[in-house]
Scaffold this motif. Structure first.
Motif, PDB file in Angstrom:
ATOM      1  N   GLU A  60       0.581  -1.295  -0.063  1.00 15.44           N
ATOM      2  CA  GLU A  60      -0.016  -0.027  -0.233  1.00 15.44           C
ATOM      3  C   GLU A  60       0.836   1.279  -0.063  1.00 15.44           C
ATOM      4  O   GLU A  60       0.620   2.056  -0.800  1.00 15.44           O
ATOM      5  CB  GLU A  60      -0.862  -0.055   1.173  1.00 15.44           C
ATOM      6  N   HIS A  61       1.858   1.300   0.864  1.00 20.51           N
ATOM      7  CA  HIS A  61       2.887   2.241   0.723  1.00 20.51           C
ATOM      8  C   HIS A  61       3.414   2.553  -0.382  1.00 20.51           C
ATOM      9  O   HIS A  61       3.617   3.523  -1.069  1.00 20.51           O
ATOM     10  CB  HIS A  61       3.776   2.335   2.213  1.00 20.51           C
ATOM     11  N   GLU A  62       3.975   1.599  -1.258  1.00 19.51           N
ATOM     12  CA  GLU A  62       4.972   1.558  -2.124  1.00 19.51           C
ATOM     13  C   GLU A  62       4.047   1.683  -3.620  1.00 19.51           C
ATOM     14  O   GLU A  62       4.480   1.898  -4.469  1.00 19.51           O
ATOM     15  CB  GLU A  62       5.920   0.491  -2.329  1.00 19.51           C
ATOM     16  N   LYS A  63       2.881   1.370  -3.503  1.00 19.25           N
ATOM     17  CA  LYS A  63       1.988   1.286  -4.734  1.00 19.25           C
ATOM     18  C   LYS A  63       2.401   0.314  -5.591  1.00 19.25           C
ATOM     19  O   LYS A  63       2.223   0.388  -6.919  1.00 19.25           O
ATOM     20  CB  LYS A  63       1.763   2.702  -5.339  1.00 19.25           C
ATOM     21  N   ARG A  64       2.725  -1.031  -5.045  1.00 16.88           N
ATOM     22  CA  ARG A  64       3.177  -1.989  -6.090  1.00 16.88           C
ATOM     23  C   ARG A  64       2.987  -3.256  -5.348  1.00 16.88           C
ATOM     24  O   ARG A  64       2.961  -3.465  -4.132  1.00 16.88           O
ATOM     25  CB  ARG A  64       4.535  -1.900  -6.494  1.00 16.88           C
ATOM     26  N   ALA A  65       2.896  -4.438  -6.117  1.00 12.60           N
ATOM     27  CA  ALA A  65       2.479  -5.715  -5.515  1.00 12.60           C
ATOM     28  C   ALA A  65       4.031  -6.224  -5.015  1.00 12.60           C
ATOM     29  O   ALA A  65       4.983  -6.213  -5.607  1.00 12.60           O
ATOM     30  CB  ALA A  65       1.894  -6.637  -6.340  1.00 12.60           C
ATOM     31  N   PHE A  66       3.968  -6.745  -3.662  1.00  7.37           N
ATOM     32  CA  PHE A  66       4.986  -7.536  -3.174  1.00  7.37           C
ATOM     33  C   PHE A  66       4.611  -8.832  -2.917  1.00  7.37           C
ATOM     34  O   PHE A  66       3.494  -9.326  -2.587  1.00  7.37           O
ATOM     35  CB  PHE A  66       5.307  -6.813  -1.737  1.00  7.37           C
ATOM     36  N   GLY A  67       5.610  -9.854  -2.849  1.00  5.75           N
ATOM     37  CA  GLY A  67       4.999 -11.235  -2.490  1.00  5.75           C
ATOM     38  C   GLY A  67       5.628 -11.890  -1.368  1.00  5.75           C
ATOM     39  O   GLY A  67       6.600 -11.435  -0.703  1.00  5.75           O
TER      40      GLY A  67
END
Length: 334
Positions: free
Chosen positions: A133-140
């Motif tokens: 949410e903070h970085e505006k990208r998906a993490f796995g």
């Protein structure tokens, strides 16, 4: 395709492994995913520790109230003495504090000893969601299920407990964020049978046999090496989505241990329709192939750049690293 960078137990080169700080730092340093090792407590709570024996990664040995929990157990065929997660409830474990596992190598990380509590698996899901949410990208997440046969034998089925946690966290969306790995195929099959939509990756050691097969077949159990033949790789295709191997299997060496270049294992795995990952890329002399060690001290950085480049140029799908920023730098060169 560039390989993904997986923070091995977080950014464990800089912070005590499996702590909130280690996971958050991994994402700040550019990791695409993090890898928690998963074991269970006596009351069925999944926690993230390198092993279920925790004397090397927590302050449990110094806690007088838990002195009577010290035990000797037979774990995957080997006798081990220490303190084990399955002998504690979660409220008890939550009072412990993390310590650097290899302080003689990671002296700066050891300065954080005692600052961070142990995490549950559900906490790691929350950390990843918050970072995304903070970085505006998906993490796995690459979730490693540890000692599944052993835990099943004491009434703690990790496939069932893990499936419950994934569903409760809202992570069973078949969106590519979740990968499940283990040295035991049986638990991967069990998790799949419970309807968990994660990529399945089979961990393969450079030597030895998978313990679930040993428990079932005894001396007739296959060696890990049997899975790395052409027939073995094709046999895995369809049962798992990929394999993850010791980095020594990616490096081709001569009899003296000198690195000649990369092996053809990545190409063989891809030809069999499998993804392939390797572990663990680390810059310190202690962990580098002989060709890349520089100086006398094990804790000093050697020629990690050449080793990282050799491995990451093979077309490998992902690498597990303790220092995510170093692998990101090399990947950006590719």
């Amino acid at each position: 395709m560039k390989p993904i960078v997986i923070g091995h137990r977080g950014a464990s080169g800089y912070r005590p492994e499996h702590t909130r700080s280690a996971y958050e730092l991994a994402f700040a340093l550019g990791a695409d995913a993090v890898e928690p090792d998963i074991v269970a407590t006596r009351d069925g709570v999944l926690v993230v520790r390198h092993e279920n024996e925790i004397s090397g990664t927590t302050d449990v040995a110094s806690r007088a109230e838990f002195a009577d929990r010290r035990a000797t157990k037979l774990l995957d065929g080997k006798e081990l003495t220490g303190w084990f997660t399955e002998d504690f409830t979660w409220p008890e474990l939550s009072t412990l504090r993390a310590r650097e596992r290899i302080p003689e190598i990671r002296r700066s990380s050891a300065t954080f000893d005692g600052r961070f509590p142990i995490l549950r698996l559900r906490d790691v899901f929350e950390i990843i969601d918050r970072a995304a949410e903070h970085e505006k990208r998906a993490f796995g997440m690459v979730a490693e299920i540890k000692h599944a046969t052993y835990f099943d034998s004491i009434g703690l089925p990790l496939d069932e407990l893990f499936a419950e946690e994934v569903n409760a966290a809202g992570w069973n969306g078949a969106d590519g964020r979740l990968t499940i790995e283990s040295f035991e195929q049986g638990v991967l099959d069990g998790i799949y049978a419970r309807g968990i939509y994660g990529k399945r990756v089979y961990l393969i050691e450079a030597r030895g046999k998978p313990f679930d097969q040993v428990a079932r077949l005894g001396a007739k159990a296959p060696h890990y090496a049997d899975y790395l033949t052409g027939a073995g790789l094709y046999g895995l295709s369809g049962r798992v989505d990929g394999i993850s191997v010791d980095k020594s299997l990616i490096l081709e060496t001569d009899e003296a241990g000198r690195v000649l270049g990369a092996s053809d294992l990545v190409d063989q795995a891809h030809a069999a329709g499998l993804e392939i990952y390797c572990w663990t890329l680390r810059p310190e002399n202690r962990f580098l192939a002989k060709s890349f060690r520089r100086g006398r001290l094990k804790a000093d950085y050697g020629d990690w750049l050449t080793e990282f480049r050799t491995i990451m140029r093979t077309g490998i799908d992902g690498v597990f690293v303790d220092h995510p920023d170093l692998a990101v730098m090399v990947r950006d060169e590719l």
